[in-house]
Design a protein around this motif. Structure first.
Motif, PDB file in Angstrom:
ATOM      1  N   GLY A   1      -1.840   2.873   8.414  1.00  0.00           N
ATOM      2  CA  GLY A   1      -2.524   2.517   7.172  1.00  0.00           C
ATOM      3  C   GLY A   1      -3.174   1.155   7.225  1.00  0.00           C
ATOM      4  O   GLY A   1      -2.588   0.205   7.724  1.00  0.00           O
ATOM      5  N   ARG A   2      -4.376   1.136   6.717  1.00  0.00           N
ATOM      6  CA  ARG A   2      -5.051  -0.149   6.578  1.00  0.00           C
ATOM      7  C   ARG A   2      -4.796  -0.630   5.158  1.00  0.00           C
ATOM      8  O   ARG A   2      -4.571   0.161   4.257  1.00  0.00           O
ATOM      9  CB  ARG A   2      -6.537   0.020   6.835  1.00  0.00           C
ATOM     10  N   LEU A   3      -4.830  -1.923   4.997  1.00  0.00           N
ATOM     11  CA  LEU A   3      -4.554  -2.426   3.651  1.00  0.00           C
ATOM     12  C   LEU A   3      -5.844  -2.657   2.889  1.00  0.00           C
ATOM     13  O   LEU A   3      -6.915  -2.628   3.451  1.00  0.00           O
ATOM     14  CB  LEU A   3      -3.764  -3.728   3.758  1.00  0.00           C
TER      15      LEU A   3
ATOM     16  N   TYR B   1       2.635   8.703  -0.487  1.00  0.00           N
ATOM     17  CA  TYR B   1       3.596   8.453   0.586  1.00  0.00           C
ATOM     18  C   TYR B   1       4.974   9.024   0.247  1.00  0.00           C
ATOM     19  O   TYR B   1       5.875   8.985   1.073  1.00  0.00           O
ATOM     20  CB  TYR B   1       3.701   6.955   0.873  1.00  0.00           C
TER      21      TYR B   1
ATOM     22  N   SER C   1       2.741   1.365  -3.631  1.00  0.00           N
ATOM     23  CA  SER C   1       1.948   1.665  -4.820  1.00  0.00           C
ATOM     24  C   SER C   1       1.252   3.010  -4.755  1.00  0.00           C
ATOM     25  O   SER C   1       0.633   3.430  -5.716  1.00  0.00           O
ATOM     26  CB  SER C   1       0.914   0.566  -5.036  1.00  0.00           C
ATOM     27  N   ASN C   2       1.332   3.705  -3.615  1.00  0.00           N
ATOM     28  CA  ASN C   2       0.622   4.975  -3.507  1.00  0.00           C
ATOM     29  C   ASN C   2       1.605   6.137  -3.456  1.00  0.00           C
ATOM     30  O   ASN C   2       2.314   6.314  -2.464  1.00  0.00           O
ATOM     31  CB  ASN C   2      -0.240   4.962  -2.235  1.00  0.00           C
TER      32      ASN C   2
ATOM     33  N   ASN D   1       0.833  -1.206   0.000  1.00  0.00           N
ATOM     34  CA  ASN D   1       0.000   0.000   0.000  1.00  0.00           C
ATOM     35  C   ASN D   1       0.865   1.252   0.000  1.00  0.00           C
ATOM     36  O   ASN D   1       0.505   2.277  -0.551  1.00  0.00           O
ATOM     37  CB  ASN D   1      -0.973  -0.002   1.180  1.00  0.00           C
TER      38      ASN D   1
END
Ligand code: HEM
Lengths: 220, 152
Positions: free
Chosen positions: A218-220, A39, A35-36, A32
């Motif tokens: 962060g949640r996945l 961050y 790929s984002n 997460n």
């Protein structure tokens, strides 16, 4: 044994590299985060900060913080010093990019709710970093001692000075007299190259230490 | 930035993950990508700097006020708000409000965010109030920035 292995062994014998490195090198970065691109913003701000330190040191070698010399020394940097114009312009753009990155980073933290327990204090440190970063910009703006620098600072210190109760002290400390002059310039220089760098280095240390201890939210 | 990557996996360790840990190995893949991104940013800065060099106007003259004086873009909203707010509240003059609100009060509020927002959820659908307030604040800042440019 190759030379590389010899060097590794020499260091390993002294610093226990084989214990220190694997946890850093082997672990995967979570998807997460990978790929984002949001961050990346904190890291971008930090990269800009490093570029600012390097280019700033070069500028400080030619810059002279007195009303008689400041403008001339900046003009000299822009026209005569080899690569001077590039160094000053990169300093300028890295500063603006850093501020934009810090603001966007803060928006990511806000909208993702990454300031919630246990990260409350890191948010507070973050706001102080935002304040320091913008104060960097404010103090740097005066240094070229051109028309824009002078008058923007006059208005800026005037506004800070009209804050109730503390405003008078703020403007006295910043301006160092009745009007923008030699005192102001040396003060802004000291703030820009001594006080703020020490402050930001300390707070960045705290900021990263807390991220290190608490991990990325962060949640996945 | 390597320092920061270090803890990204620590989350993985602390939370017992039901699924297997999926991710990019830090070395060399993640590091390589990180270095590429850093080079792109540095390259972008150098490009910007060569196309739009930092400016230098005429030397400072305390007796000659130039006509448009703009502060750095990230302070424009303060100027905008100061121009926007023209109402005295009782004995408090408009200017004092115009200065205090966008600086002292705004930063005070920002610092207190984690202590005001006690909602433990970080799911964006379950924090409608916080998100709405954030969007309003954002629009406000953008509006006052715009205001300061238009009403110069
Ligand atoms: C000089 C400015 C700053 C730098 C260089 C910086 C750098 C970083 C970095 C590299 C991270 C790791 C995660 C990421 O990049 O998104 C991070 C996390 C964090 N930052 Fe910043 N930051 C700065 C300013 C701020 C500000 C202004 C705030 C908020 C007010 C803030 C709050 C946080 C919080 C709460 C985290 C933890 C996020 C999480 O666990 O998901 N930082 N910072």
């Amino acid at each position: 044994m190759t030379l590389n292995e010899k060097i590794y062994k020499w260091l390993d014998d002294r610093f226990k590299l084989s214990e220190l490195l694997p946890p850093i090198v082997k672990h995967p970065a979570p998807l997460n985060v990978v790929s984002n691109p949001l961050y990346c913003l904190g890291g971008t701000a930090f990269l800009c900060f490093l570029i600012l330190v390097v280019t700033g040191i070069f500028l400080a070698m030619y810059y002279k913080p007195t009303p008689a010399e400041a403008y001339k020394s900046v003009e000299h940097i822009m026209t005569a010093v080899p690569m001077g114009s590039l160094i000053r312009s990169v300093h300028h753009w890295a500063a603006n990019t850093m501020i934009a990155a810090v603001m966007l980073h803060m928006m990511r933290i806000y909208f993702m709710g990454a300031y919630k327990k246990p990260r409350e204090l890191n948010w507070v440190v973050g706001i102080s970093l935002l304040l320091i970063t913008t104060t960097f910009g404010f103090s740097g703006y005066l240094l070229p001692w051109d028309q824009l620098a002078f008058w923007a600072t006059k208005i800026g210190t005037g506004i800070a000075g009209s804050i109730p109760v503390i405003g008078g002290y703020i403007s006295l400390i910043l301006v160092g007299g009745n009007d923008i002059g030699a005192e102001t310039l040396t003060r802004f220089f000291a703030i820009h190259v001594m006080i703020l760098p020490i402050a930001i280095a300390t707070l960045l240390g705290l900021h990263f230490l807390m991220v290190r201890i608490q991990g990325i939210s962060g949640r996945l | 930035m390597a320092l920061i990557e270090v803890e990204k996996h620590e989350v993985e360790e602390q939370k017992p993950e039901p699924v297997r840990v999926r991710g990019l190995p830090f070395f060399p893949h993640f590091l390589l990508r990180e270095v590429v991104v850093m080079c792109l940013i540095a390259g972008g800065l150098i490009m910007l700097a060569s196309i739009y060099p930092a400016g230098l106007l005429k030397p400072a003259d305390p007796f000659d006020t130039p006509s448009p004086i703009y502060p750095e873009w990230y302070f424009l909203y303060v100027f905008g708000f100061l121009k926007f707010w023209t109402w005295n509240i009782g004995p408090i003059p408009a200017k004092m409000i115009g200065v205090t609100l966008p600086m002292v009060l705004w930063y005070g509020l920002l610092i207190l965010v984690p202590f005001i927002d006690r909602n433990p959820s970080s799911d964006i659908r379950k924090r409608k109030v916080a998100v709405a307030l954030g969007v309003i604040a954002l629009i406000g800042i953008l509006y006052f920035t715009y205001f300061s440019i238009v009403h110069h």
